[in-house]
Scaffold this active site. Structure first.
Site, mmCIF file in Angstrom:
data_model
loop_
_atom_site.group_PDB
_atom_site.id
_atom_site.type_symbol
_atom_site.label_atom_id
_atom_site.label_comp_id
_atom_site.label_asym_id
_atom_site.label_seq_id
_atom_site.Cartn_x
_atom_site.Cartn_y
_atom_site.Cartn_z
ATOM 1 N N THR A 72 0.846 -1.196 0.000
ATOM 2 C CA THR A 72 0.000 0.000 0.000
ATOM 3 C C THR A 72 0.877 1.239 0.000
ATOM 4 O O THR A 72 1.885 1.303 0.713
ATOM 5 C CB THR A 72 -0.920 0.026 1.232
ATOM 6 O OG1 THR A 72 -0.143 -0.149 2.421
ATOM 7 C CG2 THR A 72 -1.951 -1.078 1.147
ATOM 8 N N GLU A 114 4.389 8.335 -1.566
ATOM 9 C CA GLU A 114 5.802 8.065 -1.345
ATOM 10 C C GLU A 114 6.572 8.115 -2.667
ATOM 11 O O GLU A 114 6.040 7.760 -3.723
ATOM 12 C CB GLU A 114 5.987 6.697 -0.689
ATOM 13 C CG GLU A 114 5.474 6.618 0.742
ATOM 14 C CD GLU A 114 3.973 6.373 0.830
ATOM 15 O OE1 GLU A 114 3.436 6.313 1.942
ATOM 16 O OE2 GLU A 114 3.350 6.238 -0.242
ATOM 17 N N ASP A 154 -3.144 4.955 -3.420
ATOM 18 C CA ASP A 154 -4.340 5.615 -2.889
ATOM 19 C C ASP A 154 -4.589 6.947 -3.581
ATOM 20 O O ASP A 154 -4.269 8.002 -3.064
ATOM 21 C CB ASP A 154 -4.177 5.822 -1.381
ATOM 22 C CG ASP A 154 -5.482 6.211 -0.719
ATOM 23 O OD1 ASP A 154 -6.539 5.979 -1.332
ATOM 24 O OD2 ASP A 154 -5.443 6.738 0.400
ATOM 25 N N ASP A 214 -6.164 -2.207 12.773
ATOM 26 C CA ASP A 214 -5.480 -3.497 12.796
ATOM 27 C C ASP A 214 -5.590 -4.157 14.173
ATOM 28 O O ASP A 214 -5.559 -5.386 14.279
ATOM 29 C CB ASP A 214 -4.012 -3.356 12.376
ATOM 30 C CG ASP A 214 -3.350 -2.129 12.959
ATOM 31 O OD1 ASP A 214 -3.977 -1.443 13.786
ATOM 32 O OD2 ASP A 214 -2.205 -1.835 12.575
#
Length: 796
Positions: free
Chosen positions: A116, A120, A163, A389
């Site tokens: 994911t 970046e 994303d 999570d």
């Protein structure tokens, strides 16, 4: 089937410099979209037949460079890239009859890896990609395995989910170029509309035989053989809009996972670098134990060449935190079969364990619940799903009538970068602390779900013990700022203001020194509250630097005074020994006894366990930095987190940009009943090759530009009301938190109350029940973690 031979004279591909950059003209279309520049030199209209359900899927020839140094050059998965314009929600992917190449080729998927990413750059992407390539090569080298072998790559699919496409801070252009070089992206293929329906995700599929090193060298088939590398089935999902990481995971699990039905799903964040054998070791834990529902390895801090990054005290302190978590916390929890959180940066799950049963929604349904309820959820629930999570882990272990366990795999390692500036660090910990606190409350208040599971009676009892341990930790965290101040007040104050102490007799003014540092402590704490309310850490760097510095100085003084207090607890004359044994005399003195027990249990556990695990270096490179920054971690981070409970964002709010106009897919119905689409697509090899050269050129030079953000000043009334509610809830929680901590401090420092409780600060050897309770509690918790880590090591 052995890996085919490649040409022997092939070398690394240089990055060409084709010069210049293509600028989009400023002209606008009739829809007020910027008109795109011509992508291709030749006629690009093409008639494409839609699937029976009206889905737009097309296969485009790949550039010649992708096959010029390839071991496989004939099969369609190598010669063509498949593009699908997916409309609708990821949960409707299967319902709308979308499919993937692996299913079409009748291949089973043993390992499904997701990477994911958001915005970046290519450096972080390539370091993760390089590690994945080496991991898959290692898996395929297991020739004696009944699952793997030279063709093992056919059972592994790597899914990269980006994303957002059209936000100012979405996918980095160089990262997109890198994926294009791998063959899983081509310009001019994307279609934002299929007829009148908007596209939600662009799915590219290609089995790549290219490898880009972190030094930007592109390697072909001969380099594959040199490094024993193999082809990789790459699935690139470029979401049209930004919808956060949890939505990316929904595409991975609910869309692609339902089609591929993998055995093990591996989650990796871009920038994380698993070691060469780590993915195989995670998979092996599932293969050897059918009850393992989830697993994680050790995540350690990137230190850089010669560990130069540890020169930054903030990085060194985080390095110590990560190490001790992997040596004490994770093994301790693994013994119970319930790890409170499997890090999303590097973890794995059994897909079967995550799915819903016939009786109720499964862990995945609870995991994705937060994505859709952010706009209507309470503040506590919204913050809880900042750590979704943790919710997934709890729901997995307590799944009805099943007995899945979570396991820590010590030999699976992954390197990650950590924040190296105060502002970035504080922002990150705000999400972690708020998410973990409310997720912890959620699991504690729903402890009864343990009894609905299919675990044995012994394991259920163990899970209840672990829940009690978590309750005690939660209480300590709630009163952490009060406890830290009281320890400073009683320990340092009790020593420096003791009239019978030789240091006080030699220099009575030392009592005023304590008063001065006490005021500095309170001043720094007040600064934390002022900076946290309504300010971003990026805008108050100087204030936070001052707070970190003040708390660091106070911590050094506390350590020195603690050592002096232990020294003064030793009998100084033969008369004080009184002929008794040394242990009897020493343990009759409360300060020495309590400090010795607490320090020995806590720091002794650090040292001994680190050496037992054959990983002691952080004790010499990072322990001191961690100790100095410990009060800052407790005070500054907790204050900022609680003062920003209303903020449930991940820092991506408001990054919108005018969308790029892309010609839609125009659907037509032919006379023979076929449904076809008239689209612009790259059809000439010259155009495809040219765009590929541009990808390589873009990756080799710094041509990134800052995108301008546009602000939407208009907000809906409901959003304003929700924001007011969130802030009001934040205010109530902070007031209650401050009041409870202040009440504890006031009660224990008020002379009348202290007298009733027999609490005294008049000497270094006097009794202080509060210090005794705190220090013995810390010691007991540390011993529990130490025993758990040893049991884990023995079982391993």
């Amino acid at each position: 089937m052995p890996y085919p031979q490649a040409p022997q004279n092939e070398q690394e591909e240089p990055l060409p410099d084709i010069g210049g950059s293509h600028q989009r003209p400023h002209a606008l279309s009739e829809y007020n979209y910027p008109l795109p520049r011509p992508l291709f030199r030749h006629r690009t209209h093409k008639m494409v037949q839609l699937t029976e359900t009206g889905n737009f899927t097309v296969e485009i020839p790949v550039p010649d460079d992708l096959l010029s140094r390839a071991a496989y050059t004939e099969d369609k998965e190598f010669t063509h890239m498949k593009y699908t314009a997916v409309t609708g929600d990821p949960d409707e992917f299967v319902k709308n009859d979308y499919t993937l190449r692996q299913v079409e080729m009748e291949r089973e998927t043993e390992i499904f890896i997701v990477v994911t990413m958001y915005n970046e750059d290519e450096t972080l992407f390539l370091r993760t990609w390089k590690s994945i390539v080496k991991n898959i090569a290692h898996i395929c080298s297991k020739r004696k395995s009944d699952v793997w072998g030279p063709d093992g790559w056919k059972k592994i699919v790597v899914c990269v989910v980006s994303d957002g496409r059209e936000k100012a801070s979405s996918i980095h252009p160089k990262t997109l170029s890198a994926i294009g070089i791998l063959g899983a992206y081509q310009e001019g293929v994307i279609k934002t509309h299929v007829d009148t329906t908007g596209t939600s995700a662009h799915v590219f599929e290609y089995t790549t035989q290219k490898y880009i090193d972190t030094d930007y060298k592109i390697k072909g088939a001969n380099m594959f053989r040199k490094y024993d590398l193999v082809p990789i089935q790459l699935l690139f999902c470029l979401k049209e809009k930004n919808a956060k990481k949890i939505n990316s995971h929904r595409w991975f699990f609910n869309a692609f996972g339902r089609v591929l039905n993998p055995n093990v799903c591996v989650l990796i964040d871009v920038g994380t670098k698993p070691s060469d054998k780590s993915i195989y070791k995670l998979w092996k834990a599932f293969h050897n134990d059918s009850m393992v529902g989830g697993a994680c390895g050790e995540i350690y801090v990137e230190k850089g060449p010669f560990w130069y990054k540890l020169l930054n005290p903030l990085v060194a302190a985080q390095n110590f935190e990560y190490k001790m978590s992997n040596i004490l916390d994770k093994p301790f929890e693994s013994c119970f079969g319930f790890i409170s959180v499997l890090p999303g940066a590097f973890s794995a799950y059994r897909y079967k364990a995550l799915r819903s049963s016939n009786e109720e929604a499964g862990p995945l349904a609870k995991y994705f619940l937060g994505e859709k309820m952010h706009d209507t959820a309470s503040v506590g629930t919204a913050n809880m799903y900042l750590a979704e999570d943790r919710i997934l882990c709890f729901e997995l272990v307590t799944k009805r009538k099943e007995r899945w366990i979570l396991k820590y795999i010590k030999d699976a390692h992954a390197e990650t970068d950590v924040p190296n500036t105060l502002a970035e660090f504080i922002s990150q910990r705000r999400r972690w602390l708020n998410g973990s606190f409310f997720a912890g409350v959620h699991s504690i208040t729903r402890f009864y779900q343990i009894f609905r599971s299919g675990h044995s009676g012994a394991r259920k009892f163990g899970l209840l013990i672990q829940t009690l341990y978590n309750v005690i930790n939660l209480i300590f965290n709630w009163f952490s700022i009060a406890n830290f101040y009281l320890i400073f007040y009683f320990l340092v104050g009790g020593t420096l203001t003791n009239p019978n102490d030789p240091l006080y007799k030699a220099w009575p003014g030392i009592a005023y020194l304590f008063v001065g540092f006490q005021q500095l402590y309170l001043f720094a704490l007040l600064l934390c509250f002022l900076a946290a309310l309504g300010n971003r850490p990026q805008g108050t760097r100087i204030v936070y630097f001052m707070c970190f510095f003040l708390f660091g100085v106070i911590m050094l003084i506390s350590l020195i005074v603690s050592g002096y207090a232990m020294y003064r607890s030793f009998p100084q004359t033969p008369e004080e020994w009184g002929g008794s044994s040394a242990l009897i005399v020493l343990f009759s003195r409360p300060v020495f006894r309590d400090l010795l027990v607490s320090i020995s249990a806590t720091y002794g556990a650090y040292f001994i366990s680190s050496f037992i695990y054959l990983d002691p270096w952080h004790m010499f490179t990072s322990f001191l930095q961690y100790m100095v920054l410990l009060p800052s971690f407790t005070n500054i981070l907790m204050v900022y987190a609680f003062c920003n409970l209303h903020d449930i964002s991940w820092g991506t709010k408001g990054d919108t940009i005018t969308p790029t106009f892309v010609a839609p897919v125009i659907v037509k119905r032919e006379e023979d009943g076929r449904v076809v689409a008239d689209v612009d697509l790259p059809v000439e090899k010259q155009d495809i090759n040219l765009k590929y050269q541009e990808f390589m050129a873009a990756l080799g030079k710094d041509n990134s530009k800052k995108n301008k953000k546009t602000k939407n000043s208009k907000k809906a009334k409901t959003e304003k009301e929700q924001e007011d509610y969130f802030r009001y809830f934040r205010t109530r929680v902070v007031l209650f938190w401050m009041a409870s901590n202040l009440l504890l401090v006031s009660a224990l420092t008020t002379p009348s109350v202290a007298q009733v409780l027999n609490i005294s600060t008049s000497g270094s050897n006097t009794n202080n029940p509060y210090l005794t309770v705190i220090m013995w509690s810390v010691a007991i918790l540390s011993v529990m973690r130490f025993i758990g880590s040893i049991v884990f090591l023995v079982k391993k």
